[in-house]
Scaffold this motif. Structure first.
Motif, PDB file in Angstrom:
ATOM      1  N   VAL A  54       0.853  -0.998   0.085  1.00 32.68           N
ATOM      2  CA  VAL A  54       0.133   0.087   0.084  1.00 32.68           C
ATOM      3  C   VAL A  54       0.979   1.343   0.149  1.00 32.68           C
ATOM      4  N   GLN A  55       1.902   1.055   0.721  1.00 30.37           N
ATOM      5  CA  GLN A  55       2.926   2.289   0.565  1.00 30.37           C
ATOM      6  C   GLN A  55       3.605   2.426  -0.766  1.00 30.37           C
ATOM      7  N   CYS A  56       3.627   1.590  -1.674  1.00 29.35           N
ATOM      8  CA  CYS A  56       4.127   1.693  -2.961  1.00 29.35           C
ATOM      9  C   CYS A  56       2.957   2.535  -3.820  1.00 29.35           C
ATOM     10  N   ARG A  57       1.734   1.772  -3.582  1.00 30.92           N
ATOM     11  CA  ARG A  57       0.529   2.249  -4.426  1.00 30.92           C
ATOM     12  C   ARG A  57      -0.725   2.395  -3.299  1.00 30.92           C
ATOM     13  N   ALA A  58      -0.762   3.592  -3.110  1.00 25.43           N
ATOM     14  CA  ALA A  58      -2.067   4.055  -2.114  1.00 25.43           C
ATOM     15  C   ALA A  58      -3.235   3.688  -2.413  1.00 25.43           C
ATOM     16  N   ASN A  59      -3.624   3.594  -3.814  1.00 23.44           N
ATOM     17  CA  ASN A  59      -4.937   3.296  -3.919  1.00 23.44           C
ATOM     18  C   ASN A  59      -5.306   1.700  -3.794  1.00 23.44           C
ATOM     19  N   LEU A  60      -4.166   0.944  -3.526  1.00 23.96           N
ATOM     20  CA  LEU A  60      -4.148  -0.356  -2.899  1.00 23.96           C
ATOM     21  C   LEU A  60      -4.772  -0.538  -1.511  1.00 23.96           C
TER      22      LEU A  60
END
Length: 238
Positions: A54-60
């Motif tokens: 989630v830190q890499c892709r907040a939309n996850l």
């Protein structure tokens, strides 16, 4: 997948796409292993991997919401409810603890609450307006541009405002929202890589490796589905 050109391209780039792929695969692998041996250490490892993802892709950020029922009703189905909720609380605690340092740092820099990526609210809204094309940036759709002109600060930084606007889109234009998701699905499987901060097609002109035959996502997805089905049958046979 190892020969898929877009994968080779992004794995060779110093972008968050590479660790995102790794962490997504790692999270899925840990979740599958958790079914066989649902120990606390493995549960914590799943939470940590998902938090990094989630830190890499907040939309996850939706991933923990989807994983929670999986943990409660599948992995821990044989346990008493008290144990299930306790293990779920441990999962949430580890998830938050691993993500807290970066979240605190981002909020301190931005001087407001930001979920890792300051562009998150605007991108979420832009990609879910009913007149969005379904692919690419390009400044967004006319409806998005109108909303951005009227409420620039809220679109760029207010999650409550964005979520309210999204709810209004869904409730006010349900048929349009269905068509939007259909367009997204079409662009997801069609043969086309949207240029972003790097243009895949520009690099492909200069690379023989990126010209290999497995250059369409539809083919790669079909092979992945076949591999998943074959692995599933093998596991049940064992």
């Amino acid at each position: 997948y190892a020969a898929y050109p877009q994968n080779l391209f992004y794995e060779g780039s110093l972008l968050r796409a590479a660790p995102t792929e790794f962490l997504a695969t790692l999270s899925a692998w840990l979740l599958l292993r958790l079914q066989d041996r649902p120990g606390l250490a493995r549960l914590a490892a799943v939470a940590a991997a998902l938090s990094l993802l989630v830190q890499c892709r907040a939309n996850l950020i939706v991933m923990p919401v989807l994983v929670a029922p999986y943990l409660v009703f599948l992995v821990d189905a044989a346990r008493p409810w008290r144990d299930r909720l306790g293990r779920l609380a441990l999962f949430g605690l580890v998830f938050v603890a691993v993500g807290l340092p970066l979240l605190a740092r981002t909020c301190w820099v931005e001087k407001r609450f930001v979920l890792y990526d300051p562009s998150g609210p605007s991108v979420l809204l832009m990609g879910n307006m009913v007149d969005y094309s379904g692919s690419g940036w390009g400044g967004g759709s006319p409806r998005y541009q109108d909303l951005l002109a009227e409420h620039p600060e809220e679109v760029w930084g207010s999650y409550p405002f964005v979520l309210k606007a999204l709810a209004s889109e869904v409730m006010g234009h349900p048929a349009g929202m269905v068509r939007l998701q259909a367009r997204k699905l079409w662009h997801f499987f069609k043969s086309g890589e949207v240029p972003d901060n790097n243009n895949f097609y520009l690099y492909r002109r200069l690379s023989v490796v990126l010209h290999n035959p497995i250059g369409r996502f539809g083919l790669a997805a079909a092979l992945a589905a076949l591999g998943w089905w074959a692995s599933r049958r093998s596991r049940h046979a064992g």
